[in-house]
Scaffold this active site. Sequence first.
Site, PDB file in Angstrom:
ATOM      1  N   SER A  48       0.821  -1.208   0.000  1.00 42.50           N
ATOM      2  CA  SER A  48       0.000   0.000   0.000  1.00 42.50           C
ATOM      3  C   SER A  48       0.856   1.259   0.000  1.00 42.50           C
ATOM      4  O   SER A  48       1.956   1.284   0.573  1.00 42.50           O
ATOM      5  CB  SER A  48      -0.908  -0.012   1.242  1.00 42.50           C
ATOM      6  OG  SER A  48      -1.510   1.241   1.438  1.00 42.50           O
ATOM      7  N   TYR A  97      -2.700  -0.999  10.855  1.00 40.44           N
ATOM      8  CA  TYR A  97      -2.836  -1.552   9.500  1.00 40.44           C
ATOM      9  C   TYR A  97      -1.643  -1.139   8.640  1.00 40.44           C
ATOM     10  O   TYR A  97      -0.996  -1.972   7.989  1.00 40.44           O
ATOM     11  CB  TYR A  97      -4.135  -1.082   8.848  1.00 40.44           C
ATOM     12  CG  TYR A  97      -4.115  -1.261   7.336  1.00 40.44           C
ATOM     13  CD1 TYR A  97      -4.225  -2.523   6.769  1.00 40.44           C
ATOM     14  CD2 TYR A  97      -3.936  -0.161   6.488  1.00 40.44           C
ATOM     15  CE1 TYR A  97      -4.154  -2.695   5.390  1.00 40.44           C
ATOM     16  CE2 TYR A  97      -3.872  -0.327   5.116  1.00 40.44           C
ATOM     17  CZ  TYR A  97      -3.983  -1.591   4.570  1.00 40.44           C
ATOM     18  OH  TYR A  97      -3.901  -1.751   3.206  1.00 40.44           O
ATOM     19  N   LYS A 116       1.783  -3.380   6.790  1.00 38.19           N
ATOM     20  CA  LYS A 116       2.308  -3.352   5.419  1.00 38.19           C
ATOM     21  C   LYS A 116       3.810  -3.041   5.423  1.00 38.19           C
ATOM     22  O   LYS A 116       4.582  -3.643   4.672  1.00 38.19           O
ATOM     23  CB  LYS A 116       1.556  -2.316   4.579  1.00 38.19           C
ATOM     24  CG  LYS A 116       0.102  -2.665   4.321  1.00 38.19           C
ATOM     25  CD  LYS A 116      -0.060  -3.980   3.583  1.00 38.19           C
ATOM     26  CE  LYS A 116      -1.504  -4.298   3.245  1.00 38.19           C
ATOM     27  NZ  LYS A 116      -1.682  -5.628   2.623  1.00 38.19           N
TER      28      LYS A 116
END
Length: 342
Positions: free
Chosen positions: A125, A150, A154
């Site tokens: 991302s 979150y 990544k």
Amino acid sequence: MSKILVTGGTGYIGSHTVVELQNAGYEVVIVDNLDNSSIEILDQITKITGKKPQFYNLDLCDEAKVVELIENNPDITGVIHFAAHKAVGESVAKPLKYYRNNFFSLINLLTAYTGKDVNFVFSSSCTVYGQPDKLPVTEEAPVKKAESPYGNTKQIAEEILAEAASVNPNYHIISLRYFNPVGAHDSALIGELPIGVPQNLVPFITQSAIGKRGPITVFGSDYNTPDGSCIRDYIHVVDLAKAHIAALKRQEENKMSGNFEIFNVGTGKGSSVLEVIKAFEESTGVKLDYKIGPRRPGDVEQVWGDVSKAETELNWKAELGLEDMMRSAWAWEQYIKDHPFS
């Protein structure tokens, strides 16, 4: 053609990628625990491609079951790993849930392939960049402290992949850093299926337009942008799906420059929230009810990607524009109104 394992393959980006894989002649095996998707998507994929992918309802956090899956499918040559929890807000409230799921699933997959040759494409991302110092942001830009658990998953996942690839010559890993995927397949048979109130702009727009939600709130009109609203790089989900095929082909043709590579995947163009609203209205003829609200904590002011590396080395380029994205998202919203998913 090769057999490809797609984790999270009944999800939004996963299902579109499965369609593109099957259209390109690949055999597909889907693994999904249906935590954030519907089993009915399998039938929708079959309607589009004419071929039903093999499916396993399996939690990738169960190491023994992952090992068994890989042992029972020795002809799998590639893995596209989408399966992960992805709601930023929920990750702040439930960080351990996100760290457990997103790391265990990745590590179990890599462990199952220890000593085996595998092409691995990871769903990363642009959140790893935070608010970049320079725009458009390149793959060489520094990774900044994550704004959420979150985003941190990544960042750390990419570190895990890079370190694993550095000591295991059988791993061939490409991490694709997505910008903002929107839209739906032009058949209107698959698209984004958010659970509860959408956290992303476009599904909230379509749900508002069809009457599921109230007015749209534009969070902030005083940013240092041409119209004062936040800017993002929106990419059509079908273009994004095709980038995964391009990554696999690069691996299959032994064109990687090392065992671990990173590519930005976007359009290379930023669009503001107000521009997206205008594009929706112009492409669908539907007038939206929206209001300006205060800034939302944690929102990055503006970000869009330099995608020249993907265009040059993956031989891939986004082809669909903002109006295509809005038109297809609206067609999908209309479809699921008449064909609700369980």
